[in-house]
Design a protein around this motif. Structure first.
Motif, PDB file in Angstrom:
ATOM      1  N   VAL A  76      44.052  54.198  34.411  1.00  0.00           N
ATOM      2  CA  VAL A  76      43.983  52.973  33.774  1.00  0.00           C
ATOM      3  C   VAL A  76      43.115  52.133  34.505  1.00  0.00           C
ATOM      4  O   VAL A  76      43.827  51.530  35.741  1.00  0.00           O
ATOM      5  N   LEU A  77      41.982  51.591  34.209  1.00  0.00           N
ATOM      6  CA  LEU A  77      41.014  50.661  34.876  1.00  0.00           C
ATOM      7  C   LEU A  77      41.576  49.355  34.345  1.00  0.00           C
ATOM      8  O   LEU A  77      41.607  48.944  33.288  1.00  0.00           O
ATOM      9  N   THR A  78      41.669  48.368  35.416  1.00  0.00           N
ATOM     10  CA  THR A  78      42.028  46.954  35.244  1.00  0.00           C
ATOM     11  C   THR A  78      41.042  45.965  35.775  1.00  0.00           C
ATOM     12  O   THR A  78      40.737  46.080  37.138  1.00  0.00           O
ATOM     13  N   ASP A  79      40.307  45.309  34.980  1.00  0.00           N
ATOM     14  CA  ASP A  79      39.606  44.160  35.325  1.00  0.00           C
ATOM     15  C   ASP A  79      40.208  42.972  35.401  1.00  0.00           C
ATOM     16  O   ASP A  79      40.910  42.802  34.498  1.00  0.00           O
ATOM     17  N   THR A  80      40.124  42.275  36.391  1.00  0.00           N
ATOM     18  CA  THR A  80      40.880  40.801  36.519  1.00  0.00           C
ATOM     19  C   THR A  80      39.873  39.609  36.771  1.00  0.00           C
ATOM     20  O   THR A  80      38.862  39.806  36.917  1.00  0.00           O
ATOM     21  N   ALA A  81      40.619  38.627  36.482  1.00  0.00           N
ATOM     22  CA  ALA A  81      39.978  37.316  36.651  1.00  0.00           C
ATOM     23  C   ALA A  81      39.522  37.014  38.040  1.00  0.00           C
ATOM     24  O   ALA A  81      40.468  37.521  39.054  1.00  0.00           O
ATOM     25  N   GLY A  82      38.426  36.448  38.314  1.00  0.00           N
ATOM     26  CA  GLY A  82      38.202  36.275  39.745  1.00  0.00           C
ATOM     27  C   GLY A  82      39.183  35.177  40.347  1.00  0.00           C
ATOM     28  O   GLY A  82      39.530  34.426  39.804  1.00  0.00           O
ATOM     29  N   LEU A  83      39.399  35.566  41.584  1.00  0.00           N
ATOM     30  CA  LEU A  83      40.315  34.833  42.330  1.00  0.00           C
ATOM     31  C   LEU A  83      39.559  33.570  42.892  1.00  0.00           C
ATOM     32  O   LEU A  83      38.886  33.466  43.780  1.00  0.00           O
ATOM     33  N   THR A  84      40.312  32.447  42.253  1.00  0.00           N
ATOM     34  CA  THR A  84      39.460  31.218  42.758  1.00  0.00           C
ATOM     35  C   THR A  84      40.457  30.090  42.435  1.00  0.00           C
ATOM     36  O   THR A  84      41.768  30.235  41.989  1.00  0.00           O
ATOM     37  N   ARG A  85      40.105  28.834  42.892  1.00  0.00           N
ATOM     38  CA  ARG A  85      41.037  27.634  42.825  1.00  0.00           C
ATOM     39  C   ARG A  85      40.358  27.078  41.672  1.00  0.00           C
ATOM     40  O   ARG A  85      38.990  26.589  41.660  1.00  0.00           O
ATOM     41  N   SER A  86      40.992  26.396  40.816  1.00  0.00           N
ATOM     42  CA  SER A  86      40.312  25.530  39.548  1.00  0.00           C
ATOM     43  C   SER A  86      41.440  24.648  38.995  1.00  0.00           C
ATOM     44  O   SER A  86      42.660  24.691  39.095  1.00  0.00           O
ATOM     45  N   ASP A  87      40.782  23.799  38.251  1.00  0.00           N
ATOM     46  CA  ASP A  87      41.990  22.766  37.354  1.00  0.00           C
ATOM     47  C   ASP A  87      41.935  23.168  36.118  1.00  0.00           C
ATOM     48  O   ASP A  87      42.630  22.679  35.301  1.00  0.00           O
ATOM     49  N   ASP A  88      41.380  24.292  35.744  1.00  0.00           N
ATOM     50  CA  ASP A  88      41.407  24.738  34.316  1.00  0.00           C
ATOM     51  C   ASP A  88      42.751  25.718  34.135  1.00  0.00           C
ATOM     52  O   ASP A  88      42.931  26.615  34.949  1.00  0.00           O
ATOM     53  N   VAL A  89      43.817  24.979  33.480  1.00  0.00           N
ATOM     54  CA  VAL A  89      44.863  25.687  33.348  1.00  0.00           C
ATOM     55  C   VAL A  89      44.897  27.437  32.961  1.00  0.00           C
ATOM     56  O   VAL A  89      45.605  27.978  33.589  1.00  0.00           O
ATOM     57  N   VAL A  90      43.910  27.731  32.010  1.00  0.00           N
ATOM     58  CA  VAL A  90      43.859  28.893  31.457  1.00  0.00           C
ATOM     59  C   VAL A  90      43.318  29.900  32.507  1.00  0.00           C
ATOM     60  O   VAL A  90      43.812  30.813  32.560  1.00  0.00           O
ATOM     61  N   GLU A  91      42.430  29.320  33.288  1.00  0.00           N
ATOM     62  CA  GLU A  91      41.742  30.114  34.287  1.00  0.00           C
ATOM     63  C   GLU A  91      42.721  30.571  35.314  1.00  0.00           C
ATOM     64  O   GLU A  91      42.985  31.662  35.954  1.00  0.00           O
ATOM     65  N   MET A  92      43.557  29.652  35.784  1.00  0.00           N
ATOM     66  CA  MET A  92      44.634  29.683  36.736  1.00  0.00           C
ATOM     67  C   MET A  92      45.629  30.564  36.165  1.00  0.00           C
ATOM     68  O   MET A  92      46.342  31.433  37.183  1.00  0.00           O
ATOM     69  N   ILE A  93      46.030  30.760  34.861  1.00  0.00           N
ATOM     70  CA  ILE A  93      47.005  31.548  34.249  1.00  0.00           C
ATOM     71  C   ILE A  93      46.369  33.292  34.761  1.00  0.00           C
ATOM     72  O   ILE A  93      46.939  34.164  35.212  1.00  0.00           O
ATOM     73  N   GLY A  94      45.193  33.235  34.398  1.00  0.00           N
ATOM     74  CA  GLY A  94      44.476  34.462  34.610  1.00  0.00           C
ATOM     75  C   GLY A  94      44.503  34.757  35.873  1.00  0.00           C
ATOM     76  O   GLY A  94      44.467  35.933  36.460  1.00  0.00           O
ATOM     77  N   VAL A  95      44.340  33.860  36.961  1.00  0.00           N
ATOM     78  CA  VAL A  95      44.181  34.207  38.386  1.00  0.00           C
ATOM     79  C   VAL A  95      45.895  34.645  38.814  1.00  0.00           C
ATOM     80  O   VAL A  95      45.639  35.381  39.610  1.00  0.00           O
ATOM     81  N   ASP A  96      46.857  34.134  38.307  1.00  0.00           N
ATOM     82  CA  ASP A  96      47.983  34.439  38.551  1.00  0.00           C
ATOM     83  C   ASP A  96      48.452  35.893  38.099  1.00  0.00           C
ATOM     84  O   ASP A  96      48.837  36.691  38.753  1.00  0.00           O
ATOM     85  N   ARG A  97      47.713  36.272  37.215  1.00  0.00           N
ATOM     86  CA  ARG A  97      47.970  37.615  36.502  1.00  0.00           C
ATOM     87  C   ARG A  97      47.221  38.723  37.250  1.00  0.00           C
ATOM     88  O   ARG A  97      47.791  39.643  37.615  1.00  0.00           O
ATOM     89  N   ALA A  98      45.975  38.246  37.780  1.00  0.00           N
ATOM     90  CA  ALA A  98      45.410  39.084  38.710  1.00  0.00           C
ATOM     91  C   ALA A  98      45.887  39.303  39.946  1.00  0.00           C
ATOM     92  O   ALA A  98      46.169  40.388  40.385  1.00  0.00           O
ATOM     93  N   ARG A  99      46.759  38.398  40.552  1.00  0.00           N
ATOM     94  CA  ARG A  99      47.551  38.560  41.590  1.00  0.00           C
ATOM     95  C   ARG A  99      48.547  39.497  41.562  1.00  0.00           C
ATOM     96  O   ARG A  99      48.927  40.316  42.354  1.00  0.00           O
ATOM     97  N   TYR A 100      49.234  39.263  40.185  1.00  0.00           N
ATOM     98  CA  TYR A 100      50.255  40.262  39.821  1.00  0.00           C
ATOM     99  C   TYR A 100      49.890  41.673  39.832  1.00  0.00           C
ATOM    100  O   TYR A 100      50.373  42.730  40.347  1.00  0.00           O
ATOM    101  N   ALA A 101      48.608  41.881  39.286  1.00  0.00           N
ATOM    102  CA  ALA A 101      48.089  43.280  38.969  1.00  0.00           C
ATOM    103  C   ALA A 101      47.716  43.827  40.310  1.00  0.00           C
ATOM    104  O   ALA A 101      47.659  45.096  40.575  1.00  0.00           O
ATOM    105  N   ILE A 102      47.229  42.896  41.205  1.00  0.00           N
ATOM    106  CA  ILE A 102      46.828  43.542  42.723  1.00  0.00           C
ATOM    107  C   ILE A 102      48.067  44.261  43.478  1.00  0.00           C
ATOM    108  O   ILE A 102      48.048  45.251  43.891  1.00  0.00           O
TER     109      ILE A 102
END
Lengths: 611, 438
Positions: free
Chosen positions: B280-306
């Motif tokens: 199962v290949l998983t593409d994740t949101a780029g790890l970044t700092r942002s004020d965008d709430v949605v983007e930061m949820i994506g980043v949290d999920r990416a860290r969990y996936a890592i």
């Protein structure tokens, strides 16, 4: 009109009769010979590993065996003394005549219990239930319940070499017509065999040659009510068979009924005849023989380990080949007995025959061996026969409560393929089922059922208070320094624990956490509590298992459940469950070969039926 | 007694006989209809007239109650207890047309009161009647669901009883050890059992050897990994080429690719089968700092996936967040990225060989994570129980009673693997996975 008739006055019969009488039933004990109450037809010893547990359990119900054993004991030995208390086996050698006399006195002392001499020729049934018995002299007794405790007397055949005899014990008649009636009632009857060694005249044994086994110096007793040992204590002795013994046995084996095919019944694997031992363990140069005196004023000696049915002359040669027995005289030669027994899977856990209300079976007739196993069943059958007669609460002991419960559960669910003997290995909860805590486990049940005389009831209540008081004191917190200063080997790590928790370390003794406790606490109570604390983590885990067991036991299966109607059960599963008719889902789970999926099918069916 | 017999007959009448199409969805060349239960033979004879001898195929004309011919079919009879379900079982190998199947099934139901089988009911009956044990039933369920070669091999091994046989061997060893302790306890005084501390020490040593052997089984990767696939997570800073790499590895446009940083906000998963093994290949949101709430949820999920990744492909130029990550130098075809830093695997969109060599690295890593093809297909449930059994056996004691208790615990745990102590919930979970008719 009697409440309960008990047929047979062996160890099962006398316990059944006395237990029913203690509950208030009017009881008749029918025996072929009035002076044969509580006869020890084999080994003059009572107790042992597993068996001793049963004796203590019978005692907790105010039964006879433990008190009679103490009153006639001439040798005490606690087996497995070096191992955990859970498997320690109290055992005594009893003076055979004294034991029978004590039992006769105890039976006579029961006001509601009378003894009738006679041969039972048949049961009287009416409307499918037992209503009375017929005696050979033409008299009939009417009753509400019957306990059959006829031992090996049904269809008994004796074997020695090429000699054959009839009976259950040597020189006693077999009972034939009752066996025929059981068959005609459709009860499944099978054959088993057992054996007994030759008896020796102790005056002709050269005791000086032999290693002595003295009675235990520690003053323990079998019954919780016994304070002292009334009889003088004597030593047993140990000898061994020799290569020459084995040669004699090998030469005589072809004529032994055990090997010639004359006996079909299965014998006990754990108590083989000496010819079995020689055949199966041919590489051994000797087998131990315990020489057990049968009484203080009786010269007879029982050579334990020499059960045999070879020819009488060969027995004499065998004995003469054993050190210390060279000049020993045989008083009665050994023999094998093959006898009828009931397939106990037709019984309820109350020991009532499922299809014949009012008829109970106890003891060797159910395929067991041993006085203790018989006494345990007699107790349960007697209590439950009284329950039917007096319309009061029945007794069902489960595997979590007692060895008696384990035994009856095994019998009614698995049946027997060899004479059933109690072993601690059969008890999965044995860390909780110790010989030293039988009163704690069963006392309250016994009291609630009205099985206790006033003296016993008072004793048990006093013990209960003592245990509770000691348990409270064990909550006292002790620092590691205090415990170490008291002499315990512990690492001074600054820890603090309750006295109860300290006892989990096997280097810590009760006296070290509660100094001075011995002075004001009964030693048996202290020892029991110490063991409880020692095994506490295991006992807690087993308690959880027992709770799960009892939850499954609460899912009752109707006795008229038609397993053929359970969707998806194969004929094999239907046959297995149908033969046993388990009373609960938990019991069904213990029937061999029953799969968990089959159980869930049964459960689903029962729930649908109830809905 | 008469009433009991009456009840018995009545009950026999309501005992279910089940029928279902056991082969694939029609139309097909052949449709195999199975009938199992006490009325199976009667039902089959109603349609086929005479039945062939047990386990020998016979060609029969199937007719309905009015004598109208439904189909000409091969009929196979498997008498009870030795059949697959443990009950009387009949198979009709019909022509696989929808109408043919429907007509034969309807005739069976009409003739003898058979009913349609529930999903998994044939297997459930096999388990109920002890024809297969729990480990075999689990294997059978997996076999029916197997999509890759590795899954098929593992499931077949379980269904054929390889797990059960191994567990039975261990149970026999544990029982033998128990027996030796019990002999010490129950027959110590009888003179014919060897006793003493050396005997206890020898028993303890044998228990430890068995415990170690069982513990070894727990080390192997569980068979669930074959079904769930190896989790390969692609992570790194925004705009590092993660989605491009996903599409290249998956050989399809699973993720949206754009030059805009943060195009992938949530995780994109692409299942891939390579050489018979599932990934199962998983593409994740780029790890970044942002004020965008949605983007930061994506980043949290990416860290969990890592964290949860079996294999992490790290596309950042920074050091990877996990030491075992495979560091990748992406966009190696870009002019400013021609120089590949040491220890990094260069990938470029236009060089298929670079993708192939990345796959080789991934597959080599995966070999250590997946059960060996010749190993035993242990499930996590088995491993949990094996672990408990091993721990009990390895726990020594100078008290023979406690040693015996530990051995008993081990035997109970091992028995649970083959279903001697299975719970209803586990059975339900198992059977809900079966397709109809098997």
């Amino acid at each position: 009109m009697f409440d309960v008739v008990v047929i047979g006055a062996g160890h099962a019969g006398v316990e059944a009769a006395a237990a029913a009488a203690r509950r208030g039933a009017a009881v008749v004990l029918v025996t072929m010979k009035r002076d044969n109450l509580g006869t020890m037809s084999c080994n003059p010893s009572i107790g042992g590993v597993g068996k001793g547990h049963i004796v203590r359990e019978v005692d907790a119900f105010d039964g006879l065996m433990a008190r009679a054993a103490d009153a006639s004991a001439i040798h005490y030995r606690l087996l497995n003394r070096s191992k955990g208390a859970a498997v320690q086996g109290p055992r005594v050698q009893a003076d055979r005549r004294r034991y029978a006399a004590v039992i006769a006195t105890m039976v006579a002392a029961e006001p509601r219990l009378s003894v009738v001499e006679g041969e039972v020729t048949g049961l009287r049934l009416s409307g499918g239930r037992v209503v009375g018995i017929d005696l050979a002299d033409g008299t009939a007794l009417t009753t509400r319940a019957v306990v059959v405790a006829s031992g090996t007397f049904l269809g008994g055949r004796l074997f020695r070499g090429r000699w054959r005899g009839e009976g259950g014990r040597i020189e006693e008649r077999p009972s034939g017509s009752l066996a025929a009636q059981f068959r005609s009632l459709g009860l499944p009857i099978e054959r088993l065999k057992t054996g007994t060694p030759p008896r020796l005249d102790g005056r002709t044994i050269d005791w000086a040659l032999l290693a002595e086994q003295p009675s235990d110096a520690e003053p323990w007793t079998f019954s919780a009510l016994t304070r002292t040992r009334p009889c003088p204590q004597i030593a047993c002795a140990v000898t061994r068979t020799t290569e020459r013994t084995h040669a004699v046995i090998r030469a005589a084996t072809p004529d032994s009924p055990l090997f010639s095919g004359a006996i079909d019944g299965a014998g006990p694997r754990y108590c083989p005849s000496v010819e079995d031992k020689v055949a199966r363990f041919g590489d051994r140069d000797g087998h131990q023989v315990f020489l057990e005196p049968e009484g203080l004023d009786d010269a007879t000696v029982y050579p334990n380990g020499l059960s045999t049915s070879i020819d009488a002359d060969a027995q004499a040669a065998m004995i003469a080949s054993i050190p210390g027995l060279e000049r020993a005289r045989i008083t009665v030669p050994g023999y094998a007995v093959e006898y009828d027994h009931l397939d106990p899977r037709v019984l309820e856990p109350t020991l009532e025959v499922a299809d014949i209300p009012g008829l109970f079976m106890a003891g060797q007739i159910n395929g067991t061996t041993g006085y203790e196993e018989a006494a345990g069943q007699g107790l349960v059958a007697g209590i439950n026969a009284a329950a039917i007669a007096l319309d009061c609460e029945p007794l069902v002991l489960d595997r979590g409560s007692s060895y008696i419960g384990v035994m009856i559960d095994d019998l009614v669910l698995q049946g027997v393929t060899e004479p059933y003997r109690m072993l601690t290995a059969r008890a999965e909860y044995r860390l909780s089922l110790r010989a030293d805590n039988a009163e704690t486990r069963l006392g309250a049940t016994a009291r609630a059922l009205g099985c206790l005389g006033p003296k016993r009831a008072a004793h048990q209540l006093r013990r209960e208070e003592e245990r509770a008081a000691l348990r409270t004191r064990l909550d006292t917190v002790r620092s590691v320094g205090e415990v170490a200063d008291a002499g315990a080997e512990v690492v001074r790590d600054g820890s603090r624990r309750s006295a109860w928790e300290w006892l989990r370390f096997d280097t810590v003794k009760l006296e070290q956490v509660l100094p001075g406790i011995a002075a004001d606490t009964d030693p048996t109570v202290a020892a029991e509590m110490e063991q409880d604390a020692r095994y506490a983590p295991y006992i807690e885990r087993q308690a959880a298992e027992i709770a799960r067991l009892r939850a499954e036991e609460r899912i009752a299966l109707p006795s008229d459940l038609d397993y053929a109607a359970v969707p998806g059960l194969s004929n094999e599963m239907v046959d297995r469950l149908g033969a046993v008719r388990p009373i609960s889902l938990g019991a069904a789970a213990r029937v061999r070969g029953i799969t968990p999926a089959a159980l869930s099918a049964v459960l689903l069916h029962v729930r649908k039926r109830a809905a | 007694m008469a009433t009991a017999a009456g009840r018995h007959d009545e009950a026999r009448g309501v005992t279910d006989t089940i029928v279902a199409l056991s082969s694939g969805r029609p139309p097909a060349a052949i449709g195999v209809i199975r009938v199992s239960g006490p009325a199976a033979l009667v039902a089959a004879a109603t349609l086929a007239g005479t039945l062939p001898p047990p386990r020998i195929a016979g060609l029969r004309a199937l007719r309905d109650a009015n004598g109208a011919m439904l189909d000409r079919a091969l009929v196979l009879v498997f008498p009870g207890s030795r059949s697959a379900t443990g009950e009387d079982l009949v198979e009709f190998h019909c022509h696989g047309g929808r109408a043919v199947i429907a007509a034969v099934e309807a005739a069976l139901v009409a003739a003898t009161g058979c009913r349609a089988a529930l999903p998994g009911e044939f297997t459930r009956r096999a388990l109920t009647n002890g024809r297969i044990d729990l480990a075999e039933a689990e294997g059978l369920a997996d076999l029916l669901e197997a999509e890759t070669e590795a899954q098929r091999v593992a499931a077949l091994a379980a269904a054929e009883g390889r797990i059960s046989r191994q567990v039975a061997t261990w149970m026999a060893s544990a029982a033998a050890i128990s027996a030796r302790i019990e002999a010490l306890i129950d027959h110590d005084d009888e003179g014919d059992v060897e006793t003493g501390e050396e005997v206890l020490a020898a028993i303890m040593a044998d228990a430890a050897v068995l415990g170690t052997e069982i513990a070894f089984a727990v080390e192997a990767p569980p068979v669930e990994r074959l079904r769930d696939g190896v989790r390969v997570v692609i992570a790194g800073p925004p705009n590092a080429g993660k989605s491009t790499l996903l599409n290249l590895l998956g050989e399809r446009e699973a993720a949206i690719v754009s030059p805009i940083a943060g195009t992938t906000r949530d995780m994109v998963e692409a299942p891939v089968v390579r050489r018979g093994r599932a990934f199962v290949l998983t593409d994740t949101a780029g790890l970044t700092r942002s004020d965008d709430v949605v983007e930061m949820i994506g980043v949290d999920r990416a860290r969990y996936a890592i964290e949860a990744a079996d294999i992490l492909l790290w596309l950042g130029d920074e050091p990877p967040p996990r030491d075992d990550a495979i560091p990748i130098h992406s966009r190696a075809d870009a002019a400013e990225r021609r120089v590949v830093p040491a220890g990094r695997l260069a990938i470029s969109r236009d060089a298929p060989r670079s993708i192939e060599s990345l796959w080789n690295v991934i597959e080599e890593r995966a070999s250590a994570l997946l059960p060996r093809i010749d190993g035993l297909p242990w499930r996590q449930r088995h491993q949990q129980l094996c672990g408990e059994a091993a721990a009990a056996l390895l726990q020594g004691s100078n008290d023979p009673v406690l040693l015996a208790e530990n051995c008993r615990t081990a035997r109970v745990r091992l028995a649970a693997i083959v279903g001697i102590d299975a719970t209803e919930a586990m059975l339900d979970a198992l059977f809900s996975r079966f397709c109809l008719g098997k």
